[in-house]
Design a protein around this motif. Structure first.
Motif, PDB file in Angstrom:
ATOM      1  N   ALA A   1       1.945  15.417 -10.284  1.00 38.25           N
ATOM      2  CA  ALA A   1       2.656  15.474  -8.838  1.00 38.25           C
ATOM      3  C   ALA A   1       1.545  15.043  -7.882  1.00 38.25           C
ATOM      4  O   ALA A   1       0.391  15.349  -8.076  1.00 38.25           O
ATOM      5  CB  ALA A   1       2.870  17.239  -8.718  1.00 38.25           C
ATOM      6  N   THR A   2       1.935  14.729  -6.778  1.00 39.26           N
ATOM      7  CA  THR A   2       0.910  14.276  -5.830  1.00 39.26           C
ATOM      8  C   THR A   2       0.351  15.643  -5.135  1.00 39.26           C
ATOM      9  O   THR A   2       0.866  16.543  -5.318  1.00 39.26           O
ATOM     10  CB  THR A   2       1.456  13.562  -4.545  1.00 39.26           C
ATOM     11  OG1 THR A   2       2.649  14.102  -4.049  1.00 39.26           O
ATOM     12  CG2 THR A   2       2.060  12.203  -5.132  1.00 39.26           C
ATOM     13  N   PRO A   3      -0.560  15.561  -4.399  1.00 40.71           N
ATOM     14  CA  PRO A   3      -1.155  16.671  -3.917  1.00 40.71           C
ATOM     15  C   PRO A   3      -0.286  17.353  -2.747  1.00 40.71           C
ATOM     16  O   PRO A   3       0.068  18.507  -2.620  1.00 40.71           O
ATOM     17  CB  PRO A   3      -2.451  16.312  -2.915  1.00 40.71           C
ATOM     18  CG  PRO A   3      -3.079  15.064  -3.652  1.00 40.71           C
ATOM     19  CD  PRO A   3      -1.527  14.426  -4.182  1.00 40.71           C
ATOM     20  N   LEU A   4       0.676  16.574  -2.157  1.00 46.61           N
ATOM     21  CA  LEU A   4       1.497  16.927  -1.335  1.00 46.61           C
ATOM     22  C   LEU A   4       2.722  17.534  -1.869  1.00 46.61           C
ATOM     23  O   LEU A   4       3.324  18.622  -1.522  1.00 46.61           O
ATOM     24  CB  LEU A   4       2.241  15.867  -0.687  1.00 46.61           C
ATOM     25  CG  LEU A   4       3.123  16.154   0.538  1.00 46.61           C
ATOM     26  CD1 LEU A   4       2.344  16.773   1.550  1.00 46.61           C
ATOM     27  CD2 LEU A   4       3.620  14.720   1.181  1.00 46.61           C
TER      28      LEU A   4
ATOM     29  N   GLY B   1      -0.807   9.170  -5.735  1.00 50.71           N
ATOM     30  CA  GLY B   1      -0.229   8.844  -4.501  1.00 50.71           C
ATOM     31  C   GLY B   1       0.071   7.388  -4.520  1.00 50.71           C
ATOM     32  O   GLY B   1      -0.172   6.726  -5.485  1.00 50.71           O
ATOM     33  N   THR B   2       0.716   7.003  -3.545  1.00 53.99           N
ATOM     34  CA  THR B   2       0.694   5.415  -3.230  1.00 53.99           C
ATOM     35  C   THR B   2      -0.519   4.580  -3.148  1.00 53.99           C
ATOM     36  O   THR B   2      -1.659   5.458  -2.866  1.00 53.99           O
ATOM     37  CB  THR B   2       1.800   5.186  -2.009  1.00 53.99           C
ATOM     38  OG1 THR B   2       0.889   5.485  -0.898  1.00 53.99           O
ATOM     39  CG2 THR B   2       2.949   5.815  -1.798  1.00 53.99           C
ATOM     40  N   ILE B   3      -0.479   3.501  -3.271  1.00 51.44           N
ATOM     41  CA  ILE B   3      -1.886   2.705  -3.378  1.00 51.44           C
ATOM     42  C   ILE B   3      -2.713   3.086  -2.289  1.00 51.44           C
ATOM     43  O   ILE B   3      -3.999   3.307  -2.310  1.00 51.44           O
ATOM     44  CB  ILE B   3      -1.486   1.243  -3.571  1.00 51.44           C
ATOM     45  CG1 ILE B   3      -0.601   1.141  -4.999  1.00 51.44           C
ATOM     46  CG2 ILE B   3      -2.771   0.412  -3.697  1.00 51.44           C
ATOM     47  CD1 ILE B   3      -0.459  -0.372  -5.024  1.00 51.44           C
ATOM     48  N   GLY B   4      -2.291   2.948  -1.119  1.00 49.15           N
ATOM     49  CA  GLY B   4      -3.080   2.887   0.269  1.00 49.15           C
ATOM     50  C   GLY B   4      -3.145   4.216   0.793  1.00 49.15           C
ATOM     51  O   GLY B   4      -3.943   4.405   1.579  1.00 49.15           O
ATOM     52  N   GLU B   5      -2.446   5.289   0.391  1.00 46.00           N
ATOM     53  CA  GLU B   5      -2.445   6.443   1.049  1.00 46.00           C
ATOM     54  C   GLU B   5      -3.662   7.489   0.870  1.00 46.00           C
ATOM     55  O   GLU B   5      -3.616   8.417   1.419  1.00 46.00           O
ATOM     56  CB  GLU B   5      -0.925   6.988   1.081  1.00 46.00           C
ATOM     57  CG  GLU B   5      -0.865   7.810  -0.049  1.00 46.00           C
ATOM     58  CD  GLU B   5       0.553   8.413  -0.147  1.00 46.00           C
ATOM     59  OE1 GLU B   5       1.377   8.294   0.892  1.00 46.00           O
ATOM     60  OE2 GLU B   5       0.775   9.351  -1.019  1.00 46.00           O
ATOM     61  N   THR B   6      -3.990   7.457  -0.363  1.00 42.70           N
ATOM     62  CA  THR B   6      -4.849   8.510  -0.924  1.00 42.70           C
ATOM     63  C   THR B   6      -6.008   8.805  -0.305  1.00 42.70           C
ATOM     64  O   THR B   6      -6.457   9.873   0.085  1.00 42.70           O
ATOM     65  CB  THR B   6      -5.015   8.441  -2.326  1.00 42.70           C
ATOM     66  OG1 THR B   6      -5.624   7.187  -2.390  1.00 42.70           O
ATOM     67  CG2 THR B   6      -3.690   8.329  -3.190  1.00 42.70           C
TER      68      THR B   6
ATOM     69  N   GLY C   1      -0.728  12.916   1.425  1.00 41.99           N
ATOM     70  CA  GLY C   1       0.611  12.110   1.841  1.00 41.99           C
ATOM     71  C   GLY C   1       0.139  10.960   2.646  1.00 41.99           C
ATOM     72  O   GLY C   1      -1.083  10.630   2.652  1.00 41.99           O
ATOM     73  N   GLY C   2       1.157  10.600   3.380  1.00 41.65           N
ATOM     74  CA  GLY C   2       1.105   9.175   3.895  1.00 41.65           C
ATOM     75  C   GLY C   2       0.777   9.245   5.330  1.00 41.65           C
ATOM     76  O   GLY C   2       0.645   8.300   6.137  1.00 41.65           O
TER      77      GLY C   2
ATOM     78  N   LEU D   1       0.955  -1.275   0.156  1.00 39.97           N
ATOM     79  CA  LEU D   1      -0.053  -0.031  -0.148  1.00 39.97           C
ATOM     80  C   LEU D   1       0.584   1.161  -0.082  1.00 39.97           C
ATOM     81  O   LEU D   1       0.460   2.256  -0.352  1.00 39.97           O
ATOM     82  CB  LEU D   1      -0.918   0.046   1.433  1.00 39.97           C
ATOM     83  CG  LEU D   1      -1.888  -1.149   1.195  1.00 39.97           C
ATOM     84  CD1 LEU D   1      -3.054  -0.914   2.557  1.00 39.97           C
ATOM     85  CD2 LEU D   1      -2.794  -1.071   0.003  1.00 39.97           C
ATOM     86  N   ASN D   2       2.369   1.096   0.390  1.00 38.69           N
ATOM     87  CA  ASN D   2       3.005   2.110   0.264  1.00 38.69           C
ATOM     88  C   ASN D   2       3.599   2.459  -1.083  1.00 38.69           C
ATOM     89  O   ASN D   2       4.543   3.496  -1.096  1.00 38.69           O
ATOM     90  CB  ASN D   2       4.211   2.126   1.359  1.00 38.69           C
ATOM     91  CG  ASN D   2       3.849   2.547   2.719  1.00 38.69           C
ATOM     92  OD1 ASN D   2       3.580   3.795   2.702  1.00 38.69           O
ATOM     93  ND2 ASN D   2       3.862   1.853   3.453  1.00 38.69           N
ATOM     94  N   PHE D   3       3.446   1.413  -2.098  1.00 36.62           N
ATOM     95  CA  PHE D   3       4.125   1.716  -3.217  1.00 36.62           C
ATOM     96  C   PHE D   3       3.329   2.559  -4.211  1.00 36.62           C
ATOM     97  O   PHE D   3       1.961   2.566  -4.192  1.00 36.62           O
ATOM     98  CB  PHE D   3       4.110   0.230  -3.942  1.00 36.62           C
ATOM     99  CG  PHE D   3       5.264  -0.583  -3.239  1.00 36.62           C
ATOM    100  CD1 PHE D   3       6.368  -0.106  -2.695  1.00 36.62           C
ATOM    101  CD2 PHE D   3       5.033  -1.907  -3.215  1.00 36.62           C
ATOM    102  CE1 PHE D   3       7.172  -1.062  -2.190  1.00 36.62           C
ATOM    103  CE2 PHE D   3       5.868  -2.656  -2.682  1.00 36.62           C
ATOM    104  CZ  PHE D   3       6.934  -2.289  -2.389  1.00 36.62           C
ATOM    105  N   PRO D   4       3.666   3.397  -5.337  1.00 38.76           N
ATOM    106  CA  PRO D   4       3.237   3.667  -6.340  1.00 38.76           C
ATOM    107  C   PRO D   4       2.773   2.544  -7.342  1.00 38.76           C
ATOM    108  O   PRO D   4       3.453   1.679  -7.466  1.00 38.76           O
ATOM    109  CB  PRO D   4       4.142   4.824  -7.086  1.00 38.76           C
ATOM    110  CG  PRO D   4       5.491   4.420  -6.661  1.00 38.76           C
ATOM    111  CD  PRO D   4       5.370   3.608  -5.446  1.00 38.76           C
ATOM    112  N   VAL D   5       1.637   2.857  -7.909  1.00 36.41           N
ATOM    113  CA  VAL D   5       1.188   1.594  -8.747  1.00 36.41           C
ATOM    114  C   VAL D   5       1.910   1.293  -9.878  1.00 36.41           C
ATOM    115  O   VAL D   5       1.728   0.122 -10.429  1.00 36.41           O
ATOM    116  CB  VAL D   5      -0.380   2.125  -9.310  1.00 36.41           C
ATOM    117  CG1 VAL D   5      -0.266   2.993 -10.440  1.00 36.41           C
ATOM    118  CG2 VAL D   5      -1.261   0.652  -9.801  1.00 36.41           C
ATOM    119  N   THR D   6       2.933   2.080 -10.198  1.00 36.26           N
ATOM    120  CA  THR D   6       3.662   1.768 -11.499  1.00 36.26           C
ATOM    121  C   THR D   6       5.096   0.939 -11.085  1.00 36.26           C
ATOM    122  O   THR D   6       5.826   0.627 -11.922  1.00 36.26           O
ATOM    123  CB  THR D   6       4.237   3.231 -12.098  1.00 36.26           C
ATOM    124  OG1 THR D   6       4.643   3.838 -11.150  1.00 36.26           O
ATOM    125  CG2 THR D   6       3.089   3.818 -12.876  1.00 36.26           C
TER     126      THR D   6
END
Lengths: 338, 228
Positions: A150-153, A181-186, A258-259, A87-92
């Motif tokens: 870019a992520t919101p952060l 964002g990462t898979i689980g943080e958004t 962010g996370g 869940l901390n990884f970006p999907v790519t």
């Protein structure tokens, strides 16, 4: 006196809680955000989660085989580590890099230090930081709708903390989680549902998350880029009301992007790597909050949650040392005067 | 096994400075980003070590005990300066990548350790062989770490790309500081497993004998063996 009494030492009453039970609850609590992540980022997210979990479980099995120990995958902690890590990884992220992450988490951070309960650092976060240094560009390649963005952060950092109506991401997007964002943080919404499950099942107490988020929010509100006490903003001559709105919007955005939500509820509450004393847990939460604030405002990269938590993990022995509770019935001994 | 080959064996395997004595950790962790750096650092240390041991052993009876450390430093520093100038003249690229770690050989604890614990007590030829053994042991350690870090962290082997063509993204952690600690730790762990196995079989590799620290005042048994 014909009856035979079985006498054994305490404890006589046992709770039904087991490691497996606790880990199962954590997995259940992560399912909402994982499902949302899969819906948001597509099938590849599921693939990454499965690959990372399998890698973690396989690493633990292989390590136990080599070390000739009882296989410990039954306690499900490897599955939890794998899920948190994924869940901390970006999907790519390439699959093989995720697999390496699982191996590092289980073998290097957890098993080499003696397995579950002996590790001094959260395995998933240790591995995440390893990958962050190893594959910096792959680990920060965030994509929505096939565009690298870019992520919101990152956007918040780039715009120096201004949440304007023309910004790409608004607070509602951040709350629901349709942001890169990462898979689980958004998704803050689904993370809060998961956190509610954990609290209701009495798996975690709210001490660490509240101390973490609370100290972070207070610091951001007063000393963040748009905080109340920043002289450059006060010098522009805005009135108190505007200043207050600005600072609170900024703080809310910082809390929701962010996370930090994921970190506060799922990673900073790991039993093995956080203090056991109540005071210590609050101190630990504040420590995470202060460090995250510093990394996000002064640090070079937008995010600092994982580094903040693992650095706080390292401080746990010290925190426990200064918060040892007084044993019941022991009178405090006065220090002798010099 | 005569005493010269014993010295070589001792330095390379039994008391390997990197994996057993854990000496010279500073260059070990800092310069091993690639195999060639590790090899270069190891060999330049070896040269200094051999001649330092030889000279100190020759002068061991002339050097007053009270000022022996400054005297050793003078000898070692002169040798390091020679090596540094030679490297600047003939191995410019290597000299640039090793940077400040070449002058720092002066205070390398392997060199002072060997001077103190071996060369100042034994004859010139044995001391020279001790230097060769220790130096090669150090070179071996550094090159091993360098090769592993270069292959994983950069995908190449002695600057020849071997993994990047296969679509392998180098794991950059290994080229940075954490990688040095990780690789060293795994290699030492591996070495300890080997030593434990040998110990169980009763092979002579078991434990480092002789004086490691040179701290004769607090040494109970081993120095007594050496003095006889």
């Amino acid at each position: 006196m014909s009856e035979l009494f079985h006498v054994s030492s305490a404890p006589h009453v046992r709770a039904k809680t087991s490691t497996q039970n606790v880990m199962l609850w954590v997995i259940i609590a992560m399912l909402p955000t994982a499902c949302f992540g899969i819906w948001n980022f597509g099938f590849r997210a599921l693939l990454l989660i499965v690959a990372t979990v399998l890698s973690c479980v396989a690493s633990e099995t292989v390590y136990n085989l080599i070390a000739k120990k009882k296989n410990t995958i039954g306690d499900l902690s490897a599955v939890v580590t794998g899920m948190i890590l994924a869940l901390n990884f970006p999907v790519t992220l390439p699959i093989w890099e995720a697999v390496i992450g699982g191996i590092v988490a289980i073998i290097v951070v957890k098993m080499l230090f003696g397995g579950l309960g002996q590790n001094f650092m959260n395995p998933a976060l240790g591995a995440r930081c390893f990958l962050l240094i190893a594959f910096t560009s792959d680990m920060s390649n965030f994509v929505t709708d096939a565009y690298s963005t870019a992520t919101p952060l990152a956007e918040l950092k780039a715009t120096n903390g201004i949440i304007a109506p023309w910004n790409k991401y608004q607070l509602t997007d951040m709350f629901i989680g349709t942001t890169p964002g990462t898979i689980g943080e958004t998704s803050v919404l689904f993370l809060l549902i998961g956190a509610a499950i954990l609290v209701a099942a009495k798996v975690i107490s709210l001490r660490i998350p509240l101390a973490y988020l609370g100290s972070f929010a207070v610091l951001m509100f007063f000393f963040g880029k748009r905080g109340m006490t920043i002289p450059e903003i006060a010098a522009t001559g805005v009135d108190f009301g505007t200043l207050f709105t600005q600072a609170s919007t900024y703080t809310l955005a910082q809390l929701m992007c962010g996370g930090i939500m994921f970190g506060a509820f799922f990673m900073a509450t790991d039993y093995a790597t956080t203090p056991i004393t109540k005071k210590g847990q609050i101190l630990f939460g504040i420590c995470c909050g202060v460090l995250t604030f510093l990394f996000r405002t002064i640090g070079g990269t937008p995010e600092g949650v994982s580094y903040a938590i693992i650095l706080s993990n390292l401080m746990v022995p010290l925190i426990e040392k200064i918060t040892v509770p007084r044993a019941f019935g022991v009178v405090k001994v006065k220090k002798e005067g010099k | 096994m005569n005493k010269y080959t014993e010295r070589l064996f001792n330095g390379i395997i039994k008391e390997n400075p990197t994996f057993v004595l854990m000496l010279g950790m500073c260059p070990t962790l800092a310069v091993t980003t690639s195999a060639i750096n590790g090899l270069g650092m190891g060999l330049s240390t070896t040269v200094v070590l051999v001649f330092a041991n030889l000279l100190i052993s020759i002068f061991r009876k002339k050097i007053p005990d009270g000022v022996r450390i400054p005297a050793f430093i003078v000898i070692v520093a002169s040798l390091v300066t020679i090596v540094e100038f030679l490297m600047k003249a003939y191995f410019q690229a290597l000299s640039d990548s090793l940077g400040v770690y070449i002058p720092l050989i002066v205070v390398n604890c392997i060199i002072l350790g060997r001077a103190e614990s071996y060369a100042s007590k034994n004859g010139p030829v044995e001391s020279m062989f001790d230097g060769i053994g220790m130096g090669l042991g150090f070179t071996l350690g550094l090159t091993c770490i360098g090769i592993i870090r270069e292959v994983l962290g950069n995908g190449s082997f002695f600057d020849m790309p071997i993994l990047t063509d296969l679509g392998f993204t180098p794991i950059a952690t290994f080229a940075r500081a954490p990688g040095a600690f990780l690789v060293l730790a795994f290699l030492v762990a591996g070495m300890n497993i080997v030593r434990k196995k040998m110990d169980e079989k009763g092979k002579p590799l078991a434990k480092p004998s002789g004086c490691i620290t040179g701290d004769c005042a607090n040494c109970t048994s081993k120095c007594a063996d050496e003095k006889k």
